[in-house]
Design an enzyme around this catalytic site. Sequence first.
Site, PDB file in Angstrom:
ATOM      1  N   ALA A  58      30.916  -6.298  22.164  1.00 38.64           N
ATOM      2  CA  ALA A  58      29.771  -7.212  22.090  1.00 38.64           C
ATOM      3  C   ALA A  58      29.801  -8.113  20.860  1.00 38.64           C
ATOM      4  O   ALA A  58      29.331  -9.249  20.912  1.00 38.64           O
ATOM      5  CB  ALA A  58      28.470  -6.414  22.129  1.00 38.64           C
ATOM      6  N   VAL A  83      25.836  -2.110  25.135  1.00 39.20           N
ATOM      7  CA  VAL A  83      25.809  -1.371  23.875  1.00 39.20           C
ATOM      8  C   VAL A  83      24.936  -0.145  24.120  1.00 39.20           C
ATOM      9  O   VAL A  83      23.752  -0.278  24.437  1.00 39.20           O
ATOM     10  CB  VAL A  83      25.236  -2.233  22.729  1.00 39.20           C
ATOM     11  N   VAL A  84      25.548   1.025  24.005  1.00 41.70           N
ATOM     12  CA  VAL A  84      24.837   2.277  24.250  1.00 41.70           C
ATOM     13  C   VAL A  84      24.609   2.967  22.904  1.00 41.70           C
ATOM     14  O   VAL A  84      25.537   3.111  22.104  1.00 41.70           O
ATOM     15  CB  VAL A  84      25.636   3.194  25.204  1.00 41.70           C
ATOM     16  N   GLU A  87      24.914   7.911  17.534  1.00 44.97           N
ATOM     17  CA  GLU A  87      24.231   8.675  16.496  1.00 44.97           C
ATOM     18  C   GLU A  87      24.154   7.933  15.167  1.00 44.97           C
ATOM     19  O   GLU A  87      23.647   8.479  14.192  1.00 44.97           O
ATOM     20  CB  GLU A  87      24.940  10.017  16.313  1.00 44.97           C
ATOM     21  N   THR A  88      24.659   6.713  15.107  1.00 42.81           N
ATOM     22  CA  THR A  88      24.682   5.981  13.837  1.00 42.81           C
ATOM     23  C   THR A  88      23.923   4.668  13.952  1.00 42.81           C
ATOM     24  O   THR A  88      23.489   4.258  15.028  1.00 42.81           O
ATOM     25  CB  THR A  88      26.135   5.666  13.420  1.00 42.81           C
ATOM     26  N   HIS A  90      25.143   1.866  13.858  1.00 41.18           N
ATOM     27  CA  HIS A  90      26.010   0.866  14.487  1.00 41.18           C
ATOM     28  C   HIS A  90      25.350   0.214  15.705  1.00 41.18           C
ATOM     29  O   HIS A  90      25.520  -0.983  15.940  1.00 41.18           O
ATOM     30  CB  HIS A  90      27.336   1.528  14.880  1.00 41.18           C
ATOM     31  N   ASN A 115      21.948 -14.138  28.353  1.00 36.00           N
ATOM     32  CA  ASN A 115      22.352 -12.948  27.611  1.00 36.00           C
ATOM     33  C   ASN A 115      22.260 -11.716  28.501  1.00 36.00           C
ATOM     34  O   ASN A 115      21.176 -11.216  28.777  1.00 36.00           O
ATOM     35  CB  ASN A 115      21.480 -12.778  26.369  1.00 36.00           C
ATOM     36  N   ARG A 129      20.928  -0.480  35.349  1.00 37.01           N
ATOM     37  CA  ARG A 129      20.499  -1.863  35.130  1.00 37.01           C
ATOM     38  C   ARG A 129      21.567  -2.911  35.453  1.00 37.01           C
ATOM     39  O   ARG A 129      21.296  -4.103  35.403  1.00 37.01           O
ATOM     40  CB  ARG A 129      20.062  -2.025  33.672  1.00 37.01           C
TER      41      ARG A 129
END
Length: 167
Positions: A58, A83-84, A87-88, A90, A115, A129
């Site tokens: 992305a 974008v999934v 744990e950070t 990011h 977008n 989705r």
Amino acid sequence: MDHGFYPSNLDGEGLRIGIVQARFNEPVCAELLEACVAELEKLGVEGEDTLVVTVPGALEVPLALQKMAESGQFDALVALGAVVRGETYHFELVSNESGAGITRVGLDFNMPVANGILTVDTDEQAHARTREKGRDCARAAVEMANLVVALDSLRDQEDEEDEDDDE
């Protein structure tokens, strides 16, 4: 008071559409692309008038969109990716920066950019989705390309009237 109204125009005939697809989370992105291209075809955009390029993720999407916009070969662009959340931090960085870059390309080049970068918490949410988002992006690209042409023609008419007044 009388108001003009421009209805949405989903006629894709003759429009040239550029699509940038991120490869990260590839199964989701492939579904997004499939749905988007199928909807573009339903709206009358010819296959030869669509160019698809892929990028690693992305964050690379905005630069590819910018290069496509610079070419002057497209009436609208589409950004596709997923974008999934992990744990950070990011996730927030990638989501925010890719979204800002995509928006900037549209504004800098006066070009519609749909977008379709999904930002979700789970893979399941992403897969749920893809079809709708892919179709929505195709429709947004076509509608906005036609709207920009219509609004540009208003400006051109005003410029012609100003020239006539100067004579």
